[in-house]
Design a protein around this motif. Structure first.
Motif, PDB file in Angstrom:
ATOM      1  N   ALA A  55       4.672  -5.947  -5.537  1.00  0.00           N
ATOM      2  CA  ALA A  55       4.251  -6.267  -4.171  1.00  0.00           C
ATOM      3  C   ALA A  55       4.551  -5.117  -3.210  1.00  0.00           C
ATOM      4  N   VAL A  56       5.735  -4.542  -3.293  1.00  0.00           N
ATOM      5  CA  VAL A  56       6.119  -3.432  -2.409  1.00  0.00           C
ATOM      6  C   VAL A  56       5.196  -2.236  -2.620  1.00  0.00           C
ATOM      7  N   VAL A  57       4.977  -1.896  -3.874  1.00  0.00           N
ATOM      8  CA  VAL A  57       4.107  -0.747  -4.184  1.00  0.00           C
ATOM      9  C   VAL A  57       2.665  -1.041  -3.777  1.00  0.00           C
ATOM     10  N   THR A  58       2.215  -2.274  -3.963  1.00  0.00           N
ATOM     11  CA  THR A  58       0.846  -2.641  -3.589  1.00  0.00           C
ATOM     12  C   THR A  58       0.631  -2.508  -2.081  1.00  0.00           C
ATOM     13  N   VAL A  59       1.582  -2.963  -1.274  1.00  0.00           N
ATOM     14  CA  VAL A  59       1.455  -2.851   0.187  1.00  0.00           C
ATOM     15  C   VAL A  59       1.393  -1.383   0.614  1.00  0.00           C
ATOM     16  N   ALA A  60       2.328  -0.591   0.114  1.00  0.00           N
ATOM     17  CA  ALA A  60       2.368   0.828   0.493  1.00  0.00           C
ATOM     18  C   ALA A  60       1.112   1.562   0.030  1.00  0.00           C
ATOM     19  N   SER A  61       0.693   1.320  -1.195  1.00  0.00           N
ATOM     20  CA  SER A  61      -0.482   2.027  -1.710  1.00  0.00           C
ATOM     21  C   SER A  61      -1.767   1.554  -1.035  1.00  0.00           C
ATOM     22  N   THR A  62      -1.824   0.290  -0.636  1.00  0.00           N
ATOM     23  CA  THR A  62      -3.010  -0.216   0.060  1.00  0.00           C
ATOM     24  C   THR A  62      -3.161   0.441   1.423  1.00  0.00           C
ATOM     25  N   LEU A  63      -2.064   0.573   2.150  1.00  0.00           N
ATOM     26  CA  LEU A  63      -2.124   1.253   3.455  1.00  0.00           C
ATOM     27  C   LEU A  63      -2.594   2.694   3.294  1.00  0.00           C
ATOM     28  N   LEU A  64      -2.026   3.394   2.329  1.00  0.00           N
ATOM     29  CA  LEU A  64      -2.407   4.785   2.092  1.00  0.00           C
ATOM     30  C   LEU A  64      -3.866   4.888   1.646  1.00  0.00           C
ATOM     31  N   CYS A  65      -4.261   4.066   0.690  1.00  0.00           N
ATOM     32  CA  CYS A  65      -5.640   4.126   0.182  1.00  0.00           C
ATOM     33  C   CYS A  65      -6.666   3.756   1.244  1.00  0.00           C
ATOM     34  N   THR A  66      -6.372   2.785   2.080  1.00  0.00           N
ATOM     35  CA  THR A  66      -7.332   2.401   3.122  1.00  0.00           C
ATOM     36  C   THR A  66      -7.584   3.570   4.063  1.00  0.00           C
ATOM     37  N   GLU A  67      -6.546   4.286   4.419  1.00  0.00           N
ATOM     38  CA  GLU A  67      -6.715   5.481   5.262  1.00  0.00           C
ATOM     39  C   GLU A  67      -7.525   6.554   4.532  1.00  0.00           C
ATOM     40  N   LEU A  68      -7.181   6.821   3.285  1.00  0.00           N
ATOM     41  CA  LEU A  68      -7.918   7.829   2.510  1.00  0.00           C
ATOM     42  C   LEU A  68      -9.388   7.444   2.349  1.00  0.00           C
ATOM     43  N   HIS A  69      -9.644   6.168   2.066  1.00  0.00           N
ATOM     44  CA  HIS A  69     -11.026   5.722   1.894  1.00  0.00           C
ATOM     45  C   HIS A  69     -11.817   5.790   3.198  1.00  0.00           C
ATOM     46  N   ALA A  70     -11.187   5.447   4.303  1.00  0.00           N
ATOM     47  CA  ALA A  70     -11.892   5.530   5.587  1.00  0.00           C
ATOM     48  C   ALA A  70     -12.260   6.971   5.910  1.00  0.00           C
ATOM     49  N   ARG A  71     -11.324   7.865   5.718  1.00  0.00           N
ATOM     50  CA  ARG A  71     -11.532   9.270   6.095  1.00  0.00           C
ATOM     51  C   ARG A  71     -12.381  10.047   5.093  1.00  0.00           C
ATOM     52  N   PHE A  72     -12.195   9.823   3.804  1.00  0.00           N
ATOM     53  CA  PHE A  72     -12.823  10.685   2.808  1.00  0.00           C
ATOM     54  C   PHE A  72     -13.826   9.970   1.903  1.00  0.00           C
ATOM     55  N   THR A  73     -13.446   8.839   1.331  1.00  0.00           N
ATOM     56  CA  THR A  73     -14.320   8.165   0.374  1.00  0.00           C
ATOM     57  C   THR A  73     -15.619   7.716   1.018  1.00  0.00           C
TER      58      THR A  73
END
Length: 169
Positions: A55-73
């Motif tokens: 759960a901890v890793v999922t929350v942190a990685s989701t925040l990071l991935c959402t930013e990366l996907h918005a900006r780059f993906t």
């Protein structure tokens, strides 16, 4: 001549990448963070229950991935807003459940699996969940609001009316 010099140059907005380019970027950014997460979960699980570690890793990685996907993906040209974070969190919750159930079933079948076996099951479930997330993010979360029309309003000046358009696949 003076008016030509006084005009501000227009900045081109980036075109939305096609589905193949988006998927490649999704795999690079999401998959890269996913692989790092795959190593982080069992390392954290040494100090806490596996489900909490996931759960901890999922929350942190989701925040990071959402930013990366918005900006780059999906090339939104900006970071993710609250709406995108909440919608992405919904798809990540489903991914969390998929990985959690997969590892739980593994532990039912094999009570003491090795870290390699746990990694294979976790990353396999993450990959399947990731494919579903890509579709949700591309077709819904980051699809954007194309086709807006401005119409004058007597009371408020201008009203922006959204026009529905099908998202390209």
């Amino acid at each position: 001549m003076k008016s030509l010099l006084a005009k501000k140059p227009r900045v081109a907005t980036p075109a939305r990448p096609g589905p193949v380019a988006s998927f490649v970027r999704f795999v690079i950014f999401g998959g890269g963070v996913g692989v790092l997460s795959g190593f982080a979960v069992p390392l954290l699980a040494v100090t806490m229950p596996w489900a909490l570690s996931n759960a901890v890793v999922t929350v942190a990685s989701t925040l990071l991935c959402t930013e990366l996907h918005a900006r780059f993906t999906f090339a939104k040209g900006r970071g993710a807003g609250w709406r995108e974070h909440w919608q992405s969190a919904g798809s990540a919750t489903t991914a969390y459940l998929a990985t959690g159930v997969a590892v739980h079933v593994l532990h039912l079948v094999q009570p003491s699996p090795g870290m390699l076996t746990e990694q294979i099951v976790y990353l396999g479930a993450s990959g399947l969940a990731g494919a579903g997330r890509f579709l949700v993010l591309r077709l819904y979360v980051f699809a954007g609001r194309r086709g807006r029309i401005s119409r004058p309003s007597a009371q408020q000046g201008t009203v922006t009316v959204p026009v529905l358009a099908a998202a390209p696949v």
